[in-house]
Design a protein around this motif. Structure first.
Motif, PDB file in Angstrom:
ATOM      1  N   UNK B 423      10.231   4.232  -7.703  1.00  0.00           N
ATOM      2  CA  UNK B 423       9.356   5.245  -7.876  1.00  0.00           C
ATOM      3  C   UNK B 423       7.694   4.237  -8.011  1.00  0.00           C
ATOM      4  N   UNK B 424       7.915   3.115  -8.311  1.00  0.00           N
ATOM      5  CA  UNK B 424       6.459   2.414  -8.522  1.00  0.00           C
ATOM      6  C   UNK B 424       6.093   1.987  -7.102  1.00  0.00           C
ATOM      7  N   UNK B 425       7.137   1.423  -6.162  1.00  0.00           N
ATOM      8  CA  UNK B 425       6.888   0.908  -4.938  1.00  0.00           C
ATOM      9  C   UNK B 425       6.460   1.928  -3.932  1.00  0.00           C
ATOM     10  N   UNK B 426       7.129   3.239  -4.124  1.00  0.00           N
ATOM     11  CA  UNK B 426       6.605   4.324  -3.392  1.00  0.00           C
ATOM     12  C   UNK B 426       5.377   4.895  -3.766  1.00  0.00           C
ATOM     13  N   UNK B 427       4.947   4.754  -4.768  1.00  0.00           N
ATOM     14  CA  UNK B 427       3.747   5.432  -5.139  1.00  0.00           C
ATOM     15  C   UNK B 427       2.531   4.494  -4.568  1.00  0.00           C
ATOM     16  N   UNK B 428       3.070   3.055  -4.720  1.00  0.00           N
ATOM     17  CA  UNK B 428       1.781   2.032  -4.412  1.00  0.00           C
ATOM     18  C   UNK B 428       1.695   2.159  -2.832  1.00  0.00           C
ATOM     19  N   UNK B 429       2.884   2.378  -2.157  1.00  0.00           N
ATOM     20  CA  UNK B 429       2.637   2.623  -0.726  1.00  0.00           C
ATOM     21  C   UNK B 429       1.753   4.029  -0.260  1.00  0.00           C
ATOM     22  N   UNK B 430       1.986   4.791  -1.218  1.00  0.00           N
ATOM     23  CA  UNK B 430       1.264   6.021  -0.662  1.00  0.00           C
ATOM     24  C   UNK B 430      -0.446   6.338  -1.459  1.00  0.00           C
ATOM     25  N   UNK B 431      -0.554   5.115  -2.170  1.00  0.00           N
ATOM     26  CA  UNK B 431      -1.998   5.461  -2.989  1.00  0.00           C
ATOM     27  C   UNK B 431      -3.170   4.935  -2.121  1.00  0.00           C
ATOM     28  N   UNK B 432      -4.278   5.762  -2.037  1.00  0.00           N
ATOM     29  CA  UNK B 432      -5.414   5.446  -1.317  1.00  0.00           C
ATOM     30  C   UNK B 432      -6.198   5.156  -2.174  1.00  0.00           C
ATOM     31  N   UNK B 433      -7.436   4.628  -1.799  1.00  0.00           N
ATOM     32  CA  UNK B 433      -8.653   4.294  -2.720  1.00  0.00           C
ATOM     33  C   UNK B 433      -9.593   5.702  -2.305  1.00  0.00           C
ATOM     34  N   UNK B 434     -10.706   5.743  -3.376  1.00  0.00           N
ATOM     35  CA  UNK B 434     -11.528   6.868  -3.278  1.00  0.00           C
ATOM     36  C   UNK B 434     -12.050   6.733  -1.811  1.00  0.00           C
ATOM     37  N   UNK B 435     -12.381   5.742  -1.122  1.00  0.00           N
ATOM     38  CA  UNK B 435     -12.989   5.544   0.149  1.00  0.00           C
ATOM     39  C   UNK B 435     -12.078   6.058   1.241  1.00  0.00           C
ATOM     40  N   UNK B 436     -10.696   6.231   0.829  1.00  0.00           N
ATOM     41  CA  UNK B 436      -9.916   6.679   1.910  1.00  0.00           C
ATOM     42  C   UNK B 436      -8.957   5.706   2.610  1.00  0.00           C
ATOM     43  N   UNK B 437      -9.095   4.407   2.209  1.00  0.00           N
ATOM     44  CA  UNK B 437      -8.312   3.338   2.706  1.00  0.00           C
ATOM     45  C   UNK B 437      -7.030   3.223   1.600  1.00  0.00           C
ATOM     46  N   UNK B 438      -5.943   2.470   2.188  1.00  0.00           N
ATOM     47  CA  UNK B 438      -4.807   2.100   1.514  1.00  0.00           C
ATOM     48  C   UNK B 438      -5.143   1.390   0.545  1.00  0.00           C
ATOM     49  N   UNK B 439      -4.732   1.772  -0.628  1.00  0.00           N
ATOM     50  CA  UNK B 439      -5.094   0.824  -1.902  1.00  0.00           C
ATOM     51  C   UNK B 439      -4.341  -0.675  -1.921  1.00  0.00           C
ATOM     52  N   UNK B 440      -3.065  -0.514  -1.504  1.00  0.00           N
ATOM     53  CA  UNK B 440      -2.256  -1.696  -1.240  1.00  0.00           C
ATOM     54  C   UNK B 440      -1.730  -1.944   0.235  1.00  0.00           C
ATOM     55  N   UNK B 441      -2.767  -2.192   1.037  1.00  0.00           N
ATOM     56  CA  UNK B 441      -2.416  -2.455   2.506  1.00  0.00           C
ATOM     57  C   UNK B 441      -1.616  -3.653   2.695  1.00  0.00           C
ATOM     58  N   UNK B 442      -1.352  -4.608   1.695  1.00  0.00           N
ATOM     59  CA  UNK B 442      -0.440  -5.607   1.918  1.00  0.00           C
ATOM     60  C   UNK B 442       0.719  -5.254   1.270  1.00  0.00           C
ATOM     61  N   UNK B 443       1.591  -5.212   2.077  1.00  0.00           N
ATOM     62  CA  UNK B 443       3.216  -4.948   1.770  1.00  0.00           C
ATOM     63  C   UNK B 443       3.532  -5.463   0.720  1.00  0.00           C
ATOM     64  N   UNK B 444       3.340  -6.820   0.602  1.00  0.00           N
ATOM     65  CA  UNK B 444       3.737  -7.805  -0.138  1.00  0.00           C
ATOM     66  C   UNK B 444       3.123  -7.488  -1.764  1.00  0.00           C
ATOM     67  N   UNK B 445       2.007  -6.784  -2.151  1.00  0.00           N
ATOM     68  CA  UNK B 445       1.756  -6.561  -3.222  1.00  0.00           C
ATOM     69  C   UNK B 445       2.716  -5.694  -3.930  1.00  0.00           C
ATOM     70  N   UNK B 446       3.224  -4.670  -3.203  1.00  0.00           N
ATOM     71  CA  UNK B 446       4.091  -3.772  -3.686  1.00  0.00           C
ATOM     72  C   UNK B 446       5.532  -4.255  -3.794  1.00  0.00           C
ATOM     73  N   UNK B 447       5.876  -5.300  -3.328  1.00  0.00           N
ATOM     74  CA  UNK B 447       7.012  -6.248  -3.612  1.00  0.00           C
ATOM     75  C   UNK B 447       6.858  -7.135  -4.853  1.00  0.00           C
ATOM     76  N   UNK B 448       5.722  -7.829  -5.057  1.00  0.00           N
ATOM     77  CA  UNK B 448       5.633  -8.626  -6.353  1.00  0.00           C
ATOM     78  C   UNK B 448       5.812  -7.606  -7.571  1.00  0.00           C
TER      79      UNK B 448
END
Lengths: 73, 729
Positions: B423-448
């Motif tokens: 659940x954590x990783x999936x929500x991180x994949x889907x999270x956007x910043x207020x400006x409309x960019x992916x919050x975690x564009x680096x896949x590695x962040x969600x793995x760590x």
């Protein structure tokens, strides 16, 4: 999306498949339920005891199991 | 039917041509085959679990087996799944079936020879899998990885099993066939159909083949198979075992026999439709997805019917449950079945699936089933059978109780962290910043973020395995204290010929095994046909995307290396139509893009990022150049320090197998891939040209590499992924 629409348009009457599926299942299910409800209780009880019918207590079905059943109740 | 039955009665070996049907006949049960299967269950069980422990550890220590190709994650993970399903659970099924069937039908198994062929054949198949999978021989379809010669062997051994089972039913001494046997028959019939339909392939050479289906169609057939392997290999046979061993262990009949009948027919009818829930939001047509969802949700009813029936069988016996490790294991096993079959429909809802799919949630879900339902039921069965085989007591009940607690806590320590991770990783994949960019564009962040959960999972696995070690000690000690009793005597009257009674309706079906099998076959075929036939029609209607072309020979070789290394175990190739995925990976995947993919490579887990558009330079965060890929394959941590991908140093050392190219092209032509006539002879020329370009690129960057190395082909394939539809733009 255009692609997906094209695929679906290409096969006529596709939407009928899920409906047929559900209907076939429902008919089948009702048939099984009707049959099960009409089963005789003493037979069902005898069937359910088949695994417990051990070597020291041979055979089933042809024998009257009502005594055993009343013991287990 | 009637006349054949009458003919068979005098042929029975054990009644010595005694046609006085009411007289009690003596016969013996042979425990030999069941005991062989029990030993194999214990042996392959610990192997499957240790292999699982190895790959779980490899996920947090990716260089654990570095440089050893046959121990790399992508090759060993299929070994783990195959060993757990077909070796551990498979042998457990046979143990229970070979023990319970003769006793339920009051006759010895039909043939000892068939039983032996069943046993040794199955062990040889497992051995062949255990050797071929690490060596990289794989079809590249999950849970159906084994290559065509092994597939044929499986079909033969399975038919031998079915023949033995059916013939035993025919020469039985009871009229009514107990519900457990129905589940065995449904298992035999359906697994045979699934295995054959999904394994159809065109051989390229010994141990290499391409599935006859491609792309989206292959995906549908594969998950129709995959889902129903869960249904008819991990579920129905175990429900059969439940209906035999739970009443035996509790010494009381099943709670409701009527319920068992209703839930049997509903279960086998509904299960077969549910496969498409593995492909939600994929390029599969919507109506098939909807069908999968509806039937998956409906499945909860018969599944819980089974669970309730199993648990309520213990009503009034809970005092026994407190003391008896066998019953305890059964209770936790059946409860785990209830949890997993509640979770299944939940995961089939599109909204939930949008979050859960491709994450560790799926891994947690299947392990509730495998460790809880299959594991616990198997352990309970083993502890119940052993003292009976050896006419003795279980060596240590305390130890069995300890095993129970280790297994239960182990399962929880395994699954719960993975729920968090998923659940954590999936929500991180889907999270956007207020400006409309992916919050975690680096896949590695969600793995760590989820690595700590992977450590806890290893701890859970260790607990579970230590329980199994206790069981092994207990098994060995119990066999030492007792003496194996091979034959057990029993007696029963011969079966009256059907003609003497006037049965109607279902009574006729349930007393005629062949008719019963046929009906079960029809029931499961309806679901398959309604889903798959239109998909074949769809295939002929898929509008050709003009720019989608067959793979070049080099890319085809690269693709086969991608399959061999099991890349699909960690990388999907299916961008779902979500903003978060399109932003990260590029344009969502279309059915028309994968028409030449034999087999499809959608994958089911994103331990690493999706690769469907790995070749598209412009639109994704995923594209990397050849030099990066070269370095990354050889030493992933050099390019991404936190990466959990294992290194593939052998790719730069091994040569592309050029002699296979013409054969592969010809096989593809047979499958309808439009290579021009005679291209097989020119293919290697084309291959070497393309390879030279890529190798030159690498040499220009200072990398010493020859043209004909496997890594070149793999880079060519990765760079081809997803590019075709962008050619027209």
């Amino acid at each position: 999306m255009r692609l997906v629409r094209n695929i679906l348009e290409g096969v006529a009457g596709l939407e009928i498949y899920p409906i047929i599926g559900i209907l076939v299942f429902l008919a089948f299910f009702v048939g099984v339920v009707v049959w099960v409800l009409r089963m005789k209780k003493n037979k069902v009880d005898a069937y359910s005891r088949i695994p417990l019918d051990d070597d020291d207590n041979p055979s089933i079905e042809n024998k009257d199991l009502s005594k055993q059943q009343s013991d287990s109740k | 039917m009637r006349s054949s039955r009458e003919r068979q009665i005098p042929m029975q070996k054990n009644n010595n041509l005694n046609l006085n049907y009411m007289e009690l006949q003596k016969f013996t049960y042979d425990n030999k085959i069941a005991r062989l299967f029990l030993n194999a269950t214990v042996f392959w069980g610990i192997v499957a679990m240790l292999v699982g422990l190895l790959i779980a550890t490899a996920l947090v220590f990716p260089t654990l087996t570095s440089g050893i190709s046959f121990l790399s994650f992508g090759r060993i993970r299929p070994l783990h799944t195959n060993a757990a399903i077909f070796a551990f659970v498979g042998n457990a099924i046979f143990t229970g079936v070979y023990y319970s069937t003769p006793r339920l039908l009051k006759t010895p198994m039909f043939s000892e020879l068939l039983g032996k062929i069943n046993f040794w054949g199955w062990q040889l198949i497992i051995l062949a899998a255990a050797i071929s999978l690490p060596l990289g021989y794989t079809v590249g379809k999950e849970y159906a990885e084994l290559e065509w010669p092994i597939d044929i062997a499986i079909a033969i051994v399975w038919v031998v099993f079915g023949l033995n089972l059916t013939m035993t039913m025919i020469k039985r001494r009871v009229k009514h066939i107990y519900v457990a046997i129905w589940f065995y028959i449904a298992t035999f019939v359906t697994v045979a159909v699934l295995h054959i339909v999904n394994s159809l392939a065109v051989p390229v050479s010994f141990m290499k083949s391409y599935p006859i289906y491609a792309g989206i169609q292959d995906a549908l057939v594969q998950w129709w198979y995959g889902h129903n392997a869960v249904a008819f290999f991990l579920t129905t046979p175990f429900l059969g075992l439940m209906y035999y061993f739970v009443p035996k262990a509790a010494n009381r009949p099943v709670y409701s026999y009527k319920l068992s009948i209703i839930h049997f027919w509903s279960l086998i009818f509904l299960y077969i439709w549910a496969g498409p829930h593995h492909l939600l939001y994929s390029a599969l047509p919507d109506w098939v997805q909807a069908l999968g969802v509806v039937f998956s949700v409906m499945l909860i009813a018969p599944s819980w019917g089974g669970m309730v029936n199993g648990l309520l069988t213990l009503r009034g016996a809970w005092d026994k449950v407190r003391q008896d490790p066998v019953l305890k294991m059964f209770v936790v096993g059946i409860t785990a079945y209830g949890m997993a079959t509640f979770e299944g429909p939940l995961l089939s809802l599109k909204t939930v699936n949008a979050i859960s799919h491709f994450t560790d949630w799926t891994i947690a879900h299947v392990h509730i089933g495998a460790l809880g339902w299959n594991g616990m039921l198997t352990f309970g069965m083993i502890y119940w059978l052993l003292p009976r085989f050896y006419k003795t007591r279980l060596w240590s009940v305390k130890m069995a109780n300890a095993h129970f607690w280790l297994a239960t806590t182990g399962m929880l320590f395994f699954a719960i962290p993975l729920y968090f991770a998923g659940i954590t990783q999936s929500l991180m994949w889907k999270e956007f910043t207020e400006e409309g960019f992916l919050k975690y564009p680096n896949f590695m962040d969600t793995v760590v973020q989820i690595l700590p959960m992977y450590f806890i999972r290893i701890f859970g696995g260790l607990l579970y395995i230590s329980g199994v070690v206790l069981m092994i000690i207990n098994v060995i000690q119990t066999t030492r204290t007792g003496k194996f009793v091979r034959f057990e005597e029993d007696q029963a009257p011969a079966l009256k010929p059907i003609g003497e009674s006037n049965e109607k309706g279902h009574r006729i079906i349930e007393s005629k095994p062949l008719l019963f099998s046929l009906l079960a076959l029809i029931v499961i075929l309806i679901g398959g046909i309604v889903q798959i036939v239109p998909m074949f029609m769809v295939k002929s209607n898929v509008p050709t995307i003009a720019s989608v072309q067959p793979y070049t020979p080099l890319e085809l070789q690269g693709r086969d290396i991608y399959l061999r290394e099991g890349c699909y175990n960690c990388h999907s190739q299916m961008v779902r139509p979500f903003r978060s995925e399109v932003e990260r990976y590029g344009d969502y995947s279309k059915a028309g893009e994968v028409v030449y993919d034999h087999p499809f490579q959608f994958g089911s887990k994103r331990t690493g990022p999706d690769l469907a558009r790995a070749g598209v330079k412009s639109s994704s965060l995923i594209y990397k150049n050849s030099v990066w890929h070269y370095n990354h394959f050889l030493d992933p941590q050099k390019m991404i320090p936190e990466s959990i991908m294992p290194p593939y140093p052998w790719l730069s050392k091994r040569d592309i197998n050029l002699s296979s190219t013409p054969k592969k092209i010809r096989a593809m032509q047979k499958l309808g891939v439009p290579y021009e006539e005679g291209f097989d002879q020119r293919a290697n020329e084309h291959l070497l040209q393309q390879a030279a370009q890529i190798a030159q690129e690498l040499r220009d960057a200072g990398i010493e590499v020859e043209d004909n190395k496997e890594v070149i082909a793999l880079i060519a394939y990765i760079h081809r992924l997803g590019v075709d539809i962008h050619k027209t733009e």
